[in-house]
Design a protein around this motif. Structure first.
Motif, short mmCIF file in Angstrom:
data_model
loop_
_atom_site.label_atom_id
_atom_site.label_comp_id
_atom_site.label_asym_id
_atom_site.label_seq_id
_atom_site.Cartn_x
_atom_site.Cartn_y
_atom_site.Cartn_z
N ALA A 79 61.98 14.78 -16.40
CA ALA A 79 61.24 15.87 -15.76
C ALA A 79 59.97 16.12 -16.54
O ALA A 79 59.96 16.01 -17.76
N TYR A 84 60.06 15.47 -11.12
CA TYR A 84 61.43 15.13 -11.52
C TYR A 84 61.79 13.72 -11.09
O TYR A 84 61.33 13.22 -10.06
N THR A 117 65.84 21.78 -14.01
CA THR A 117 64.62 22.56 -13.90
C THR A 117 63.91 22.57 -15.24
O THR A 117 64.50 22.96 -16.26
N THR A 146 55.36 20.65 -11.65
CA THR A 146 56.53 19.94 -12.18
C THR A 146 56.79 18.67 -11.38
O THR A 146 56.41 18.54 -10.21
N LYS A 184 66.70 15.62 -9.29
CA LYS A 184 66.11 16.62 -8.40
C LYS A 184 67.18 17.54 -7.83
O LYS A 184 68.24 17.08 -7.39
N LEU A 193 64.69 22.61 -20.56
CA LEU A 193 65.26 21.84 -19.47
C LEU A 193 66.61 22.44 -19.14
O LEU A 193 67.56 22.32 -19.91
#
Length: 116
Positions: free
Chosen positions: A49, A59, A68, A57, A64, A80
């Motif tokens: 990410a 990923y 986050t 952002t 995904k 993270l």
């Protein structure tokens, strides 16, 4: 000298959650585009990410909807949040620049193990 110090890894059961932290030296977190990478034995390090200096952002498809990435410039820290963890998420996780990580910026990483 730029340093990244990763923390927050551990052993978690499938479906569990972990929150990783990456503390950067100086103001690197607020200036540069950064990313989390991971590596397992025998495999190349892969991008998990990323987050731009502006907050955009990106990923890997495999994470995904489950992971986050976020950043706290005041604390010079990138996070993270990992939810719904799977055994295939087990790896050593690192942070570095994106899109071109610097070899001299790799830290020790933090081990994540997802196992029942």
């Amino acid at each position: 000298q730029v340093q990244f110090v990763e923390s927050g890894g551990g052993l978690v059961q499938p479906g569990g959650s972990l929150r990783l932290s990456c503390a950067g030296s100086g103001s690197i977190v607020s200036i540069y585009n950064l990313a989390w990478y991971r590596q397992t034995p025998g495999k190349q390090r892969e991008l998990v990410a990323g987050i731009s200096s502006g907050g955009s952002t990106n990923y890997a498809d495999s994470v995904k909807g489950r992971f986050t990435i976020s950043r706290d410039n005041a604390k010079n820290t990138v996070y993270l949040q990992m939810n719904s963890l799977k055994p295939e998420d087990s790896a050593v996780y690192y942070c570095n620049l994106q899109p071109s990580p610097r070899s001299d910026y790799w830290g020790q990483g933090t081990q994540v193990t997802v196992s029942s």
